[in-house]
Design a protein around this motif. Structure first.
Motif, PDB file in Angstrom:
ATOM      1  N   TYR A  85       0.864  -1.369   0.021  1.00 26.25           N
ATOM      2  CA  TYR A  85       0.102  -0.119  -0.225  1.00 26.25           C
ATOM      3  C   TYR A  85       0.817   1.248  -0.126  1.00 26.25           C
ATOM      4  O   TYR A  85       1.898   1.236   0.783  1.00 26.25           O
ATOM      5  CB  TYR A  85      -1.124   0.169   1.284  1.00 26.25           C
ATOM      6  N   ALA A  86       0.364   2.014  -0.938  1.00 30.00           N
ATOM      7  CA  ALA A  86       1.252   3.361  -0.928  1.00 30.00           C
ATOM      8  C   ALA A  86       0.838   4.493   0.167  1.00 30.00           C
ATOM      9  O   ALA A  86      -0.394   4.244   0.527  1.00 30.00           O
ATOM     10  CB  ALA A  86       1.051   4.053  -2.248  1.00 30.00           C
ATOM     11  N   VAL A  87       1.554   5.429   0.450  1.00 31.59           N
ATOM     12  CA  VAL A  87       1.235   6.560   1.254  1.00 31.59           C
ATOM     13  C   VAL A  87       1.047   7.805   0.424  1.00 31.59           C
ATOM     14  O   VAL A  87       2.186   7.978  -0.269  1.00 31.59           O
ATOM     15  CB  VAL A  87       2.083   6.719   2.444  1.00 31.59           C
ATOM     16  N   THR A  88       0.084   8.456   0.308  1.00 32.84           N
ATOM     17  CA  THR A  88       0.096   9.686  -0.313  1.00 32.84           C
ATOM     18  C   THR A  88       0.412  10.872   0.347  1.00 32.84           C
ATOM     19  O   THR A  88       0.205  10.829   1.415  1.00 32.84           O
ATOM     20  CB  THR A  88      -1.413   9.643  -1.071  1.00 32.84           C
ATOM     21  N   PRO A  89       0.750  11.962  -0.386  1.00 37.97           N
ATOM     22  CA  PRO A  89       0.993  12.996   0.326  1.00 37.97           C
ATOM     23  C   PRO A  89      -0.199  13.954   0.902  1.00 37.97           C
ATOM     24  O   PRO A  89       0.100  14.972   1.568  1.00 37.97           O
ATOM     25  CB  PRO A  89       1.718  13.909  -0.770  1.00 37.97           C
ATOM     26  N   VAL A 113      -4.132  13.802 -10.319  1.00 35.98           N
ATOM     27  CA  VAL A 113      -4.905  14.673  -8.975  1.00 35.98           C
ATOM     28  C   VAL A 113      -3.787  15.349  -8.159  1.00 35.98           C
ATOM     29  O   VAL A 113      -2.740  15.188  -8.048  1.00 35.98           O
ATOM     30  CB  VAL A 113      -5.359  13.509  -8.278  1.00 35.98           C
ATOM     31  N   GLN A 114      -4.515  16.374  -7.397  1.00 29.79           N
ATOM     32  CA  GLN A 114      -3.774  16.966  -6.558  1.00 29.79           C
ATOM     33  C   GLN A 114      -4.643  17.341  -5.416  1.00 29.79           C
ATOM     34  O   GLN A 114      -6.111  17.355  -5.676  1.00 29.79           O
ATOM     35  CB  GLN A 114      -3.199  18.330  -7.387  1.00 29.79           C
ATOM     36  N   GLY A 115      -4.283  17.641  -4.466  1.00 28.04           N
ATOM     37  CA  GLY A 115      -4.818  18.196  -3.123  1.00 28.04           C
ATOM     38  C   GLY A 115      -5.665  19.468  -3.130  1.00 28.04           C
ATOM     39  O   GLY A 115      -5.344  20.293  -4.128  1.00 28.04           O
ATOM     40  N   ASP A 116      -6.586  19.903  -2.337  1.00 22.86           N
ATOM     41  CA  ASP A 116      -6.902  21.260  -2.408  1.00 22.86           C
ATOM     42  C   ASP A 116      -6.026  22.236  -1.711  1.00 22.86           C
ATOM     43  O   ASP A 116      -4.949  21.782  -1.418  1.00 22.86           O
ATOM     44  CB  ASP A 116      -8.355  21.410  -1.645  1.00 22.86           C
ATOM     45  N   GLU A 125     -15.680  12.319  -1.427  1.00 19.84           N
ATOM     46  CA  GLU A 125     -16.686  13.223  -1.942  1.00 19.84           C
ATOM     47  C   GLU A 125     -17.424  12.432  -3.444  1.00 19.84           C
ATOM     48  O   GLU A 125     -16.681  11.972  -3.946  1.00 19.84           O
ATOM     49  CB  GLU A 125     -16.119  14.399  -2.034  1.00 19.84           C
ATOM     50  N   ASN A 126     -18.535  12.868  -3.582  1.00 18.24           N
ATOM     51  CA  ASN A 126     -19.163  12.357  -4.853  1.00 18.24           C
ATOM     52  C   ASN A 126     -18.231  13.394  -6.083  1.00 18.24           C
ATOM     53  O   ASN A 126     -18.033  14.647  -5.643  1.00 18.24           O
ATOM     54  CB  ASN A 126     -20.562  12.662  -5.172  1.00 18.24           C
ATOM     55  N   LEU A 127     -17.826  12.718  -7.032  1.00 20.02           N
ATOM     56  CA  LEU A 127     -17.288  13.388  -8.165  1.00 20.02           C
ATOM     57  C   LEU A 127     -18.202  14.562  -8.641  1.00 20.02           C
ATOM     58  O   LEU A 127     -19.355  14.039  -9.116  1.00 20.02           O
ATOM     59  CB  LEU A 127     -16.863  12.536  -9.386  1.00 20.02           C
ATOM     60  N   THR A 128     -17.600  15.757  -8.629  1.00 21.67           N
ATOM     61  CA  THR A 128     -18.537  16.929  -9.138  1.00 21.67           C
ATOM     62  C   THR A 128     -18.010  16.747 -10.546  1.00 21.67           C
ATOM     63  O   THR A 128     -17.173  16.594 -11.116  1.00 21.67           O
ATOM     64  CB  THR A 128     -18.203  18.170  -8.284  1.00 21.67           C
ATOM     65  N   TRP A 129     -19.007  17.920 -11.449  1.00 23.74           N
ATOM     66  CA  TRP A 129     -18.714  18.099 -12.673  1.00 23.74           C
ATOM     67  C   TRP A 129     -17.437  18.927 -12.821  1.00 23.74           C
ATOM     68  O   TRP A 129     -16.474  18.518 -13.586  1.00 23.74           O
ATOM     69  CB  TRP A 129     -19.932  18.923 -13.498  1.00 23.74           C
ATOM     70  N   GLU A 130     -17.089  19.931 -11.968  1.00 23.56           N
ATOM     71  CA  GLU A 130     -15.841  20.550 -11.920  1.00 23.56           C
ATOM     72  C   GLU A 130     -14.634  19.568 -11.838  1.00 23.56           C
ATOM     73  O   GLU A 130     -13.737  19.673 -12.300  1.00 23.56           O
ATOM     74  CB  GLU A 130     -16.058  21.790 -10.602  1.00 23.56           C
ATOM     75  N   ARG A 131     -14.723  18.783 -10.820  1.00 22.68           N
ATOM     76  CA  ARG A 131     -13.620  18.058 -10.582  1.00 22.68           C
ATOM     77  C   ARG A 131     -13.364  16.994 -11.621  1.00 22.68           C
ATOM     78  O   ARG A 131     -12.234  16.554 -11.842  1.00 22.68           O
ATOM     79  CB  ARG A 131     -13.612  17.370  -9.007  1.00 22.68           C
ATOM     80  N   ALA A 132     -14.400  16.393 -12.093  1.00 18.44           N
ATOM     81  CA  ALA A 132     -14.410  15.503 -13.238  1.00 18.44           C
ATOM     82  C   ALA A 132     -13.760  16.111 -14.457  1.00 18.44           C
ATOM     83  O   ALA A 132     -12.850  15.548 -15.061  1.00 18.44           O
ATOM     84  CB  ALA A 132     -15.818  14.904 -13.743  1.00 18.44           C
ATOM     85  N   SER A 133     -14.171  17.320 -14.738  1.00 15.75           N
ATOM     86  CA  SER A 133     -13.407  18.223 -15.872  1.00 15.75           C
ATOM     87  C   SER A 133     -12.073  18.136 -15.731  1.00 15.75           C
ATOM     88  O   SER A 133     -11.251  18.095 -16.645  1.00 15.75           O
ATOM     89  CB  SER A 133     -14.280  19.486 -16.031  1.00 15.75           C
ATOM     90  N   ALA A 134     -11.783  18.598 -14.660  1.00  9.92           N
ATOM     91  CA  ALA A 134     -10.211  18.436 -14.357  1.00  9.92           C
ATOM     92  C   ALA A 134      -9.585  17.356 -14.435  1.00  9.92           C
ATOM     93  O   ALA A 134      -8.315  17.287 -14.935  1.00  9.92           O
ATOM     94  CB  ALA A 134      -9.990  19.266 -12.791  1.00  9.92           C
TER      95      ALA A 134
END
Length: 158
Positions: A85-89, A113-116, A125-134
């Motif tokens: 298992y990886a550890v993410t930042p 992907v990147q963090g906020d 969280e459910n994938l939003t249109w904004e996040r899906a587009s990115a």
């Protein structure tokens, strides 16, 4: 006149070739569903596994962790993660489900992907249109620019 033995043999042969009815890998996706063939193909290739207990939950929203896992499996890059298992930042690394941790680490590593602004991934969280587009935009960038470079550097020089 027809040979009665030939008619009988032909009828018997045709009956013996009957095929079994198609069975869906998911109890909530019928074989006549308009997306059945795509869902089944993705399942057979290991890209999707459903939501548990032979369910696909086609009408449920998808989480960020699920979407990232599907994309990384579709690209065939899940093997790039550290084992087991990886550890993410991300600050919320422990909130990433075990099945999605490696895919998330790979997605971060290749820039999907990147963090906020506070370093959170928010995997549940459910994938939003904004996040899906990115996500799709970064996927297109990766496939157009970085995939070939990564292939040369990681696989050919291995």
């Amino acid at each position: 006149p027809q040979d009665p033995d030939l008619v009988t043999r032909t009828a018997t042969t045709n009956r013996s070739k009957s095929t079994a009815a198609e069975v869906s890998p998911f109890s909530d996706v019928a074989t006549n569903d308009p997306f059945y063939s795509e869902i089944k193909a993705a399942n057979v290739k290991g890209i999707i596994q459903g939501t548990g207990q032979a369910m696909f939950s086609p009408d449920r929203s998808i989480t960020t962790a699920e979407a990232v896992t599907i994309l990384i499996r579709a690209l065939g890059l899940e093997g790039l993660a550290p084992w087991p298992y990886a550890v993410t930042p991300f600050v919320d690394n422990d909130d990433i489900p075990a099945y999605a941790r490696n895919a998330t680490a790979v997605a971060y590593r290749i820039g999907l992907v990147q963090g906020d602004n506070r370093g959170y991934f928010k995997p549940q969280e459910n994938l939003t249109w904004e996040r899906a587009s990115a996500l799709v935009y970064r996927l297109i960038q990766y496939m157009g620019e970085d995939l070939v470079k990564d292939y040369r550097e990681r696989f050919l020089n291995y």
